[in-house]
Motif scaffolding. Structure first.
Motif, PDB file in Angstrom:
ATOM      1  N   ILE A 164       0.885  -1.105  -0.003  1.00 31.75           N
ATOM      2  CA  ILE A 164       0.083   0.047   0.222  1.00 31.75           C
ATOM      3  C   ILE A 164       0.848   1.053  -0.146  1.00 31.75           C
ATOM      4  N   TYR A 165       1.930   1.407   0.792  1.00 31.06           N
ATOM      5  CA  TYR A 165       2.748   2.616   0.890  1.00 31.06           C
ATOM      6  C   TYR A 165       3.511   2.932  -0.369  1.00 31.06           C
ATOM      7  N   ALA A 166       3.985   1.842  -0.957  1.00 29.78           N
ATOM      8  CA  ALA A 166       4.863   1.725  -2.006  1.00 29.78           C
ATOM      9  C   ALA A 166       3.883   2.232  -3.321  1.00 29.78           C
ATOM     10  N   TYR A 167       2.803   1.768  -3.413  1.00 27.00           N
ATOM     11  CA  TYR A 167       1.948   2.001  -4.435  1.00 27.00           C
ATOM     12  C   TYR A 167       1.474   3.517  -4.342  1.00 27.00           C
ATOM     13  N   LEU A 168       1.044   3.922  -3.070  1.00 26.58           N
ATOM     14  CA  LEU A 168       0.530   5.274  -2.927  1.00 26.58           C
ATOM     15  C   LEU A 168       1.553   6.332  -3.217  1.00 26.58           C
ATOM     16  N   PHE A 169       2.769   5.847  -2.690  1.00 25.83           N
ATOM     17  CA  PHE A 169       3.860   6.968  -3.042  1.00 25.83           C
ATOM     18  C   PHE A 169       4.245   6.970  -4.530  1.00 25.83           C
TER      19      PHE A 169
END
Length: 186
Positions: A164-169
């Motif tokens: 989730i974090y990498a995708y949103l970033f």
């Protein structure tokens, strides 16, 4: 997808192969762990073959679709889990490397592909938690059940969080890049 991604995936896989070979030989010959070295080397050899094939593909058609990128990352996770199965399952300290393909997927692919890859990773982690070839420790190595469950939950939460974090970033970075390109065109 761009040509840089395929070239980078090939380079990253060569680095992984080299690291896997060094680790396997060190564990077997230096630390004298009785691991199924032949089977481990066959798993690494399969990765070498896939990387040569990837290099061949890059020369003929250097662009990657999301589906092909997903399949490459799916193979990378499967290959790593194959080695983990042969060398202690989730108790192998290198189990954390399962996050690398998830991060790549979240950075370059759509949410759907990343979710599928994360679910596949979680499924494989659950499988190798219960089915693996244990390492033959020279000392007693007793893992309490609560610790085993903790490792499992920590890995699953980390996969989900990182995805989730990498995708949103990455999504935010893509929007900024797109806006900058639009501004430059004007």
């Amino acid at each position: 997808m761009n040509t840089v991604l395929l070239a980078n995936l090939i380079k990253i896989r060569w680095i992984a192969i080299l690291g896997q070979l060094i680790t396997l030989f060190t564990i077997f010959f230096v630390f004298n762990f009785n691991i199924p070295l032949t089977e481990c080397l066959l798993v690494v050899f399969l990765s070498i073959l896939v990387n040569f094939y990837s290099n061949f593909i890059q020369r003929g058609n250097p662009t990657l679709t999301d589906k092909k990128t997903f399949l490459f990352l799916l193979f990378d996770i499967s290959q790593l889990v194959g080695l983990l199965f042969l060398t202690g399952g989730v108790f192998n300290p290198f189990v954390i490397l399962i996050l690398a393909p998830i991060i790549i997927s979240a950075s370059y692919l759509s949410a759907l592909w990343t979710i599928l890859l994360a679910l596949y990773s979680i499924l494989l982690i659950l499988i190798i938690n219960f089915n693996y070839i244990p390492l033959n420790w020279e000392q007693n190595f007793i893992i309490p059940l609560i610790y085993n469950i903790g490792i499992l939950i920590a890995l699953i939460i980390t996969i989900i969080f990182i995805a989730i974090y990498a995708y949103l970033f990455a999504s935010s970075a893509r929007k900024i890049s797109s806006a900058l390109s639009a501004t430059e065109l004007k």
